[in-house]
Design an enzyme around this catalytic site. Structure first.
Site, PDB file in Angstrom:
ATOM      1  N   HIS A  44      -8.999 -12.996 -27.895  1.00  0.00           N
ATOM      2  CA  HIS A  44      -8.670 -12.516 -26.316  1.00  0.00           C
ATOM      3  C   HIS A  44      -9.731 -11.390 -26.081  1.00  0.00           C
ATOM      4  O   HIS A  44     -10.725 -10.621 -27.288  1.00  0.00           O
ATOM      5  CB  HIS A  44      -7.736 -12.514 -26.678  1.00  0.00           C
ATOM      6  N   CYS A  45     -10.008 -11.252 -25.079  1.00  0.00           N
ATOM      7  CA  CYS A  45     -11.138  -9.828 -24.596  1.00  0.00           C
ATOM      8  C   CYS A  45     -10.045  -9.174 -23.479  1.00  0.00           C
ATOM      9  O   CYS A  45      -9.004  -9.342 -24.206  1.00  0.00           O
ATOM     10  CB  CYS A  45     -12.278 -10.402 -24.490  1.00  0.00           C
ATOM     11  N   LEU A  46     -10.506  -8.820 -22.156  1.00  0.00           N
ATOM     12  CA  LEU A  46      -9.199  -8.677 -21.245  1.00  0.00           C
ATOM     13  C   LEU A  46      -8.635  -9.111 -20.304  1.00  0.00           C
ATOM     14  O   LEU A  46      -7.933  -9.508 -20.114  1.00  0.00           O
ATOM     15  CB  LEU A  46      -9.667  -6.795 -20.288  1.00  0.00           C
ATOM     16  N   ILE A  95     -12.056  -8.609 -29.008  1.00  0.00           N
ATOM     17  CA  ILE A  95     -13.158  -8.613 -28.719  1.00  0.00           C
ATOM     18  C   ILE A  95     -13.028  -7.914 -27.043  1.00  0.00           C
ATOM     19  O   ILE A  95     -13.272  -8.109 -26.419  1.00  0.00           O
ATOM     20  CB  ILE A  95     -14.284  -9.579 -28.988  1.00  0.00           C
TER      21      ILE A  95
END
Length: 271
Positions: A87-89, A37
Site C-alpha cells: 500500500h501507499c496512500l 511505501i
C-alpha cells in the site's frame, strides 16, 4: 475494483493507507505482511511483519532501486504461506509500481502487460509517468538478470502467477470495452480443457458403445463395396485414358502442322 484492498495474485494484495489499518479486511484476507511505501512509511500494527520504504509520489523519485528488496519480501512471504498487502496512500501509483515490478520478475510478462494485469484487479491503478518510464527501463535493461538471480534464490516456485495475470489482463480488456468486470466463468477455457486423457470411452453408456460398434461394422461393409466399385471404374478409366491419349496426340500433331504453315506464310510475306 478499487473499493478496499484488491487481490492481485494469491497471497498478494494492493490497497491504500486506510486498508492497511482496517482489521476486518486484514483478517478476511489473511494479511501477515505489509509493504508500506509512502512519504511517512512506518510500522503500525505489532502483529504484522513490515517492509517500510519512504518514497514520494513524484516522477523524479527513483523506485527501481527498491525493486530487488520488494521482490524478495513479497515472494518470501507468499512461500511461507502468508499474504502481503502492498500500500501507499491511495493505492494508485507507488504501490502499483513496485507490485508491477514483482510480477515482471516472477513471470515472463513485459511491463505493460504486467501493469494491465494489476489494473485488471484494481481499476484505479495508474502509476505516474516517471514510474512507468522506470518500469519500461527495468523491462529493457534489468529484468532478465533479476529473473536469473531470483531463480537462484528461490529455485522452487509453486505459484502459477502468469496464468493468474493473464486472467487479470482479460478482465482489464473486458472492463475497457464494456465497463463491467467479468467473473471467472467468463474467462475462456483452453480447447478441450476437460477432455479425459484416455478418450471418452470410459464415460460412454453401453447403448452408445453398441451404436458406435454398429456404425463401425456398417462402415467396413460400405468401404469394401466402394473398393470393388472403384476397381471396375479404374479398369474402365484406363481404357478410356488410352483412347484419349491417342486423340490428344493427333490433335497436337495438327496444331504443330498449323504452326508450321503460319511460320512459312509469315516468311513469304517478309520476302
Amino acid at each position: 475494483m478499487g473499493n478496499g484492498m484488491n487481490k492481485i495474485l494469491p497471497g498478494l494484495f494492493v490497497g491504500n493507507f486506510r486498508d492497511a489499518k482496517d482489521p476486518r479486511q486484514l483478517e478476511e484476507n489473511n494479511i501477515t505482511h505489509i509493504l508500506s511505501i509512502h512519504d511517512n512509511a512506518k510500522k503500525i500494527l505489532k502483529d504484522k511483519e513490515y517492509l517500510c520504504i519512504e518514497a514520494s509520489d513524484h516522477s523524479d523519485q527513483d523506485l527501481s532501486k527498491f525493486f530487488p528488496q520488494v521482490n524478495k519480501f513479497i515472494h518470501k512471504a507468499r512461500l511461507e504461506g502468508g499474504a502481503v498487502l502492498v500500500h501507499c496512500l491511495a493505492g494508485v501509483s507507488r504501490s502499483v509500481t513496485v507490485t508491477t515490478a514483482y510480477i515482471m520478475t516472477v513471470t515472463e510478462l513485459g511491463w505493460r502487460d504486467a501493469l494491465n494485469s494489476v489494473r485488471g484487479a484494481r481499476s484505479v491503478a495508474n502509476p505516474n509517468f516517471g514510474f512507468q518510464k522506470q518500469l519500461q527501463y527495468y523491462d529493457s535493461e534489468h529484468v532478465v538478470e533479476e529473473r536469473k538471480r531470483f531463480k537462484r534464490m528461490f529455485p522452487d516456485n509453486p505459484f502459477n502467477d502468469e496464468e493468474e495475470c493473464r486472467y487479470n489482463m482479460h478482465c482489464y480488456q473486458q472492463y475497457i470495452v464494456t465497463g463491467n468486470t467479468p467473473t471467472r466463468s467468463d474467462y475462456p477455457l483452453p480447447y478441450k480443457a476437460y477432455q479425459p486423457k484416455n478418450g471418452n470411452n470410459e464415460k460412454m453408456t453401453d447403448e452408445e458403445k453398441e451404436k458406435k460398434k454398429s456404425k463401425s461394422d456398417n462402415g467396413v461393409g460400405e468401404d469394401e463395396n466402394k473398393n470393388s466399385e472403384r476397381t471396375e471404374e479404374e479398369e474402365q478409366g484406363e481404357s478410356s485414358t488410352t483412347a484419349t491419349d491417342t486423340t490428344e496426340t493427333s490433335t497436337d500433331d495438327d496444331v504443330v502442322g498449323d504452326d508450321d504453315k503460319k511460320r512459312h506464310s509469315a516468311l513469304l510475306d517478309d520476302l
